[in-house]
Design an enzyme around this catalytic site. Structure first.
Site, PDB file in Angstrom:
ATOM      1  N   GLU A  95      33.133  39.775  33.437  1.00  0.00           N
ATOM      2  CA  GLU A  95      34.308  39.306  32.706  1.00  0.00           C
ATOM      3  C   GLU A  95      34.468  40.059  31.389  1.00  0.00           C
ATOM      4  O   GLU A  95      33.627  40.894  31.024  1.00  0.00           O
ATOM      5  CB  GLU A  95      34.182  37.793  32.488  1.00  0.00           C
ATOM      6  CG  GLU A  95      34.072  37.070  33.833  1.00  0.00           C
ATOM      7  CD  GLU A  95      33.959  35.567  33.733  1.00  0.00           C
ATOM      8  OE1 GLU A  95      33.637  35.045  32.642  1.00  0.00           O
ATOM      9  OE2 GLU A  95      34.192  34.911  34.766  1.00  0.00           O
ATOM     10  N   GLU A 141      33.681  41.158  44.671  1.00  0.00           N
ATOM     11  CA  GLU A 141      34.053  41.891  45.891  1.00  0.00           C
ATOM     12  C   GLU A 141      34.572  43.279  45.549  1.00  0.00           C
ATOM     13  O   GLU A 141      34.214  44.274  46.188  1.00  0.00           O
ATOM     14  CB  GLU A 141      35.140  41.124  46.656  1.00  0.00           C
ATOM     15  CG  GLU A 141      34.711  39.760  47.144  1.00  0.00           C
ATOM     16  CD  GLU A 141      34.986  38.648  46.138  1.00  0.00           C
ATOM     17  OE1 GLU A 141      34.907  38.907  44.912  1.00  0.00           O
ATOM     18  OE2 GLU A 141      35.274  37.534  46.568  1.00  0.00           O
ATOM     19  N   ASN A 143      30.603  39.791  39.734  1.00  0.00           N
ATOM     20  CA  ASN A 143      31.766  39.773  38.843  1.00  0.00           C
ATOM     21  C   ASN A 143      31.328  40.038  37.406  1.00  0.00           C
ATOM     22  O   ASN A 143      30.189  39.730  37.002  1.00  0.00           O
ATOM     23  CB  ASN A 143      32.547  38.460  38.952  1.00  0.00           C
ATOM     24  CG  ASN A 143      31.734  37.203  38.781  1.00  0.00           C
ATOM     25  OD1 ASN A 143      30.533  37.174  39.010  1.00  0.00           O
ATOM     26  ND2 ASN A 143      32.395  36.131  38.379  1.00  0.00           N
ATOM     27  N   CYS A 182      36.304  41.142  39.943  1.00  0.00           N
ATOM     28  CA  CYS A 182      35.629  40.262  40.904  1.00  0.00           C
ATOM     29  C   CYS A 182      34.441  40.974  41.550  1.00  0.00           C
ATOM     30  O   CYS A 182      34.413  42.208  41.657  1.00  0.00           O
ATOM     31  CB  CYS A 182      36.584  39.831  42.003  1.00  0.00           C
ATOM     32  SG  CYS A 182      37.885  38.712  41.488  1.00  0.00           S
ATOM     33  N   CYS A 219      39.327  35.948  46.568  1.00  0.00           N
ATOM     34  CA  CYS A 219      40.677  35.700  46.047  1.00  0.00           C
ATOM     35  C   CYS A 219      41.668  36.601  46.792  1.00  0.00           C
ATOM     36  O   CYS A 219      41.277  37.542  47.512  1.00  0.00           O
ATOM     37  CB  CYS A 219      40.729  35.938  44.545  1.00  0.00           C
ATOM     38  SG  CYS A 219      40.731  37.688  44.076  1.00  0.00           S
ATOM     39  N   CYS A 265      41.331  40.408  46.211  1.00  0.00           N
ATOM     40  CA  CYS A 265      40.175  41.008  46.889  1.00  0.00           C
ATOM     41  C   CYS A 265      40.380  41.054  48.401  1.00  0.00           C
ATOM     42  O   CYS A 265      39.909  41.979  49.067  1.00  0.00           O
ATOM     43  CB  CYS A 265      38.901  40.240  46.531  1.00  0.00           C
ATOM     44  SG  CYS A 265      38.401  40.519  44.826  1.00  0.00           S
TER      45      CYS A 265
END
Ligand code: THU
Length: 127
Positions: free
Chosen positions: A44, A55, A42, A53, A86, A89
């Protein structure tokens, strides 16, 4: 490549996570139908909603390398056991599931867990 090896690669990938805001590193490792693997972490942003993310980062790399079918995706965070993807994803992974399905692999104290995407995302959106 077995599921333990996939988790190890996801763990390695989590070390590259860029997480100054959440301090929640995640790594992912995708096993494509070709037998090749692709990792992601990930990353940010100061504009929080732009976060990507682990994934989806890994899926993007797989797609950019010509893959279209994913057999398994291992997810690892040092901060959480059984770190499942999540909802966003799950939907992105579901798009590329192989004809035999797609296993999500996570790690717990007692070993790895295998979650078929069909259980994590029943009735995912398809066109
Ligand atoms: N995160 C992932 O990388 N994958 C998930 O499936 C859940 C959340 C990241 C996003 C953010 O950088 C941090 O974890 C905390 O939400």
């Amino acid at each position: 490549m077995n599921y333990e090896e996939l988790i190890k690669l996801a763990e390695e990938a989590s070390k590259n996570a860029y997480v100054p805001y959440s301090k929640f590193p995640v790594g992912a490792c995708i096993l494509a139908e070709s037998g090749r693997v692709y990792t992601g972490c990930n990353f940010e942003n100061a504009s929080y909603g732009l976060t990507i993310c682990a994934e989806r980062n890994a899926v993007g790399t797989a797609i950019a390398n010509g893959e279209r079918k994913i057999k398994a995706a291992a997810i690892f965070s040092p901060n959480m056991q059984n770190c499942t993807p999540c909802g966003a994803c799950r939907q992105v992974l579901d798009e590329f599931k192989s004809d035999d399905g797609l296993d999500i692999i996570t790690l717990c104290d007692d070993g790895i867990r295998v979650h078929p995407i069909s259980e994590l995302l029943p009735e995912g959106f398809v066109l």
